[in-house]
Scaffold this active site. Structure first.
Site, mmCIF file in Angstrom:
data_model
loop_
_atom_site.group_PDB
_atom_site.id
_atom_site.type_symbol
_atom_site.label_atom_id
_atom_site.label_comp_id
_atom_site.label_asym_id
_atom_site.label_seq_id
_atom_site.Cartn_x
_atom_site.Cartn_y
_atom_site.Cartn_z
ATOM 1 N N CYS A 52 0.788 -1.068 0.105
ATOM 2 C CA CYS A 52 -0.082 -0.046 -0.323
ATOM 3 C C CYS A 52 0.843 0.972 -0.050
ATOM 4 O O CYS A 52 1.829 1.453 0.818
ATOM 5 C CB CYS A 52 -0.826 -0.099 1.368
ATOM 6 S SG CYS A 52 -1.649 1.534 1.476
ATOM 7 N N CYS A 55 0.472 3.218 3.512
ATOM 8 C CA CYS A 55 0.747 2.851 4.814
ATOM 9 C C CYS A 55 2.157 3.504 5.192
ATOM 10 O O CYS A 55 3.084 3.890 4.515
ATOM 11 C CB CYS A 55 0.985 1.177 4.548
ATOM 12 S SG CYS A 55 -0.610 0.258 5.058
ATOM 13 N N HIS A 114 -4.271 0.371 8.076
ATOM 14 C CA HIS A 114 -4.834 0.056 6.750
ATOM 15 C C HIS A 114 -6.228 -0.436 6.754
ATOM 16 O O HIS A 114 -6.838 -0.506 5.855
ATOM 17 C CB HIS A 114 -3.782 -0.702 6.170
ATOM 18 C CG HIS A 114 -4.174 -1.161 4.731
ATOM 19 N ND1 HIS A 114 -3.574 -0.339 3.680
ATOM 20 C CD2 HIS A 114 -4.774 -2.106 3.964
ATOM 21 C CE1 HIS A 114 -4.295 -0.723 2.444
ATOM 22 N NE2 HIS A 114 -4.955 -1.964 2.535
ATOM 23 N N ASN A 154 -13.324 10.158 -1.361
ATOM 24 C CA ASN A 154 -13.811 9.282 -2.171
ATOM 25 C C ASN A 154 -13.608 7.821 -1.510
ATOM 26 O O ASN A 154 -12.443 7.366 -1.244
ATOM 27 C CB ASN A 154 -13.324 9.056 -3.658
ATOM 28 C CG ASN A 154 -13.354 10.363 -4.399
ATOM 29 O OD1 ASN A 154 -14.416 11.083 -4.588
ATOM 30 N ND2 ASN A 154 -12.543 10.780 -5.048
ATOM 31 N N SER A 162 -8.797 4.691 -5.342
ATOM 32 C CA SER A 162 -7.901 3.906 -5.819
ATOM 33 C C SER A 162 -7.180 3.006 -4.935
ATOM 34 O O SER A 162 -6.501 1.852 -5.134
ATOM 35 C CB SER A 162 -6.665 4.641 -6.700
ATOM 36 O OG SER A 162 -6.092 5.426 -5.743
ATOM 37 N N HIS A 165 -6.903 2.093 1.953
ATOM 38 C CA HIS A 165 -6.467 2.887 3.168
ATOM 39 C C HIS A 165 -7.082 4.129 3.342
ATOM 40 O O HIS A 165 -7.575 4.725 2.568
ATOM 41 C CB HIS A 165 -4.752 3.063 2.847
ATOM 42 C CG HIS A 165 -4.002 3.577 4.107
ATOM 43 N ND1 HIS A 165 -3.125 2.383 4.827
ATOM 44 C CD2 HIS A 165 -4.234 4.636 5.004
ATOM 45 C CE1 HIS A 165 -2.758 3.264 5.911
ATOM 46 N NE2 HIS A 165 -3.338 4.254 5.772
ATOM 47 N N HIS A 167 -8.439 7.424 3.681
ATOM 48 C CA HIS A 167 -7.809 8.692 3.526
ATOM 49 C C HIS A 167 -8.729 9.634 2.540
ATOM 50 O O HIS A 167 -9.483 8.904 1.985
ATOM 51 C CB HIS A 167 -6.382 8.373 2.462
ATOM 52 C CG HIS A 167 -6.879 7.940 0.927
ATOM 53 N ND1 HIS A 167 -7.380 6.727 0.731
ATOM 54 C CD2 HIS A 167 -6.808 8.560 -0.195
ATOM 55 C CE1 HIS A 167 -7.573 6.585 -0.617
ATOM 56 N NE2 HIS A 167 -7.376 7.719 -0.891
ATOM 57 N N GLN A 169 -8.683 13.636 0.392
ATOM 58 C CA GLN A 169 -7.874 14.725 -0.417
ATOM 59 C C GLN A 169 -8.369 15.956 0.069
ATOM 60 O O GLN A 169 -9.328 16.274 0.276
ATOM 61 C CB GLN A 169 -8.074 14.398 -1.928
ATOM 62 C CG GLN A 169 -7.484 12.894 -2.357
ATOM 63 C CD GLN A 169 -7.565 12.891 -3.863
ATOM 64 O OE1 GLN A 169 -7.020 13.741 -4.517
ATOM 65 N NE2 GLN A 169 -8.039 11.811 -4.434
ATOM 66 N N HIS A 299 -21.325 17.300 2.988
ATOM 67 C CA HIS A 299 -22.311 16.545 1.895
ATOM 68 C C HIS A 299 -21.785 14.925 1.966
ATOM 69 O O HIS A 299 -20.541 14.884 1.921
ATOM 70 C CB HIS A 299 -22.236 16.901 0.622
ATOM 71 C CG HIS A 299 -22.965 18.408 0.426
ATOM 72 N ND1 HIS A 299 -24.345 18.538 0.467
ATOM 73 C CD2 HIS A 299 -22.391 19.460 0.087
ATOM 74 C CE1 HIS A 299 -24.494 19.812 0.301
ATOM 75 N NE2 HIS A 299 -23.401 20.529 0.161
ATOM 76 N N GLN A 324 -33.336 12.790 -10.421
ATOM 77 C CA GLN A 324 -34.628 11.991 -10.089
ATOM 78 C C GLN A 324 -34.385 10.858 -9.157
ATOM 79 O O GLN A 324 -33.295 10.288 -9.093
ATOM 80 C CB GLN A 324 -35.287 11.582 -11.497
ATOM 81 C CG GLN A 324 -36.692 10.785 -11.217
ATOM 82 C CD GLN A 324 -36.626 9.300 -10.880
ATOM 83 O OE1 GLN A 324 -35.585 8.759 -10.863
ATOM 84 N NE2 GLN A 324 -37.552 9.037 -10.344
HETATM 85 P P1 H2U Z 1 -8.094 8.515 -4.317
HETATM 86 O O1 H2U Z 1 -8.324 9.112 -3.011
HETATM 87 O O2 H2U Z 1 -8.963 8.966 -5.551
HETATM 88 O O3 H2U Z 1 -7.915 7.170 -4.216
HETATM 89 O O4 H2U Z 1 -6.597 9.143 -4.711
HETATM 90 C C1 H2U Z 1 -5.678 8.732 -4.328
HETATM 91 C C2 H2U Z 1 -4.518 10.176 -4.545
HETATM 92 O O5 H2U Z 1 -3.315 9.533 -3.992
HETATM 93 C C3 H2U Z 1 -4.433 10.224 -5.715
HETATM 94 O O6 H2U Z 1 -4.817 11.574 -5.964
HETATM 95 C C4 H2U Z 1 -2.209 10.082 -4.995
HETATM 96 C C5 H2U Z 1 -3.258 10.063 -6.367
HETATM 97 O O7 H2U Z 1 -2.511 11.016 -7.061
HETATM 98 N N1 H2U Z 1 -1.209 9.353 -4.984
HETATM 99 C C6 H2U Z 1 0.024 10.183 -4.524
HETATM 100 O O8 H2U Z 1 -0.004 11.305 -4.271
HETATM 101 N N2 H2U Z 1 1.286 9.371 -4.435
HETATM 102 C C7 H2U Z 1 1.356 7.904 -4.781
HETATM 103 O O9 H2U Z 1 2.458 7.323 -4.605
HETATM 104 C C8 H2U Z 1 0.119 7.283 -5.194
HETATM 105 C C9 H2U Z 1 -1.309 7.903 -5.309
HETATM 106 ZN ZN ZN Z 2 -2.095 0.884 3.506
#
Ligand code: H2U
Ligand code: ZN
Length: 341
Positions: A52, A55, A114, A154, A162, A165, A167, A169, A299, A324
């Protein structure tokens, strides 16, 4: 003809925050359903995953290494959609308009563990997340080029996340994006007309009616907005007038964490899975100006409709006309209330 009833007859509801309408068709909730309905096997994850990139102690894809962090950990997104040092310019060519946009993107790891999501985290650790969001809003908002700080999460692969873990943004940029801009305008109109915050007046009505309240504590309320478009959409609102996170007292930070915990647990219980959603905080723009009309709120837009696998598609009519829904916001609130523990 029957007497008009919101729980039975098709109608439109106004989203007072955006001044947009949604179509509600409660009679369709009774139509036969032949799609699949099944529970997913709950995903069991280790507390630490060597592969991961979020992590503690692991290498990220961009080549950086995460420290062995023990609480919330924040880093600049290695693949940020916005950069602080990109070229500045403008295109104005008849109807073709473009403007350069600068900003900063960060990733917020909620926990070193994780295996967790917000719903499984201890309340004191969710308070740490609330405090981290607060200092990020302050720090990024203080940059001269930044006018708006968007904190979001997300959750779940269904929402394009993606990595499981825990997290979220943060994207902070120079222009106020369209959705908070519309919400700001609506709140400003109301404040100029009445001298009170739109969402404070709305909350008062909801607290009197009680039918869409999912959970509340002394400082925060979780409700399904009257105008909810997503089946189990929800909103978290402070009881007092607060434009942004830095205005919260310590006790209110705990109240916010408690509301987050109760909502995320109710969501997980609803279909017996780690419930996917996109969530985000809307707060006053940064960089000055009178923002008293703003009431901060969060939200939650979950994609699921009927079960762990049956999703609401915002397609056809929603893409071409307006959102709808079938079952009402009141029904959704009742079901979520039944899942609050
Ligand atoms: P998600 O929350 O949509 O999974 O996105 C994870 C973010 O982590 C994504 O915006 C960033 C990606 O650009 N990322 C890094 O900054 N460094 C990494 O090594 C992998 C992912
Ligand atoms: Zn992790």
């Amino acid at each position: 003809m029957d007497e008009f009833d919101l729980s039975d007859h098709s109608h439109r509801r106004l989203n007072v925050l955006t001044n947009e309408w949604i179509l509600v068709s409660p009679h369709r909730a009774k139509r036969p359903w032949q799609g699949q309905v099944e529970d997913l096997v709950p995903d069991e994850r280790p507390k630490y995953d060597p592969s991961c990139y979020l992590c503690p102690g692991n290498d990220r894809i961009g080549g950086q290494k995460n420290p062995k962090y023990e609480t919330v950990y924040i880093f600049d997104n290695d693949f940020g959609a916005l950069l602080m040092d990109s070229a500045v310019g403008e295109v104005r060519d008849g109807l073709l308009q473009a403007r350069s946009e600068r900003g900063r993107c960060r990733v917020v790891c909620f926990s070193p563990d994780h295996s967790l999501t917000l719903s499984g985290m201890k309340q004191e650790h969710i308070v740490d997340v609330v405090k981290a969001w607060t200092s990020q809003y302050e720090e990024l908002g203080a940059l001269p080029e930044i006018r708006y700080v968007q904190i979001f999460e997300n959750k779940g692969s269904m929402m394009g996340c993606s990595n499981p873990h825990p997290h979220g943004q943060i994207w902070a940029n120079a222009a106020i994006p369209d959705i908070p801009r519309k919400e700001g305008e609506q709140q400003r109109f109301h404040y100029e007309k009445t001298g009170t915050a739109l969402l404070m007046d709305y909350l008062q009505q909801e607290l009197e009616k009680k039918e869409r309240i999912v959970y509340s504590n002394e400082h925060f309320v979780v409700l399904v907005p009257f105008w909810a478009a997503w089946p189990y959409e929800a909103m978290i609102l402070p009881m007092q007038h607060r434009s942004s996170l830095p205005e919260l007292s310590e006790a209110e930070q705990v109240g916010f964490a408690d509301a987050l915990q109760h909502l995320s647990r109710a969501y997980d219980k609803l279909f017996n899975i780690s419930f996917p959603y996109s969530s985000g905080l809307h707060q006053a723009p940064t960089g000055g100006g009178d923002q008293r009309h703003w009431q901060m709120h969060m939200h939650f837009y979950p994609p699921l409709l009927r079960s762990a696998t049956v999703k609401k598609f915002m397609v056809g009519y929603e893409m071409m006309a307006n959102p709808q829904r079938d079952f009402t916001a009141e029904y959704a609130a009742q079901r979520l209330r039944d899942c609050v523990s």
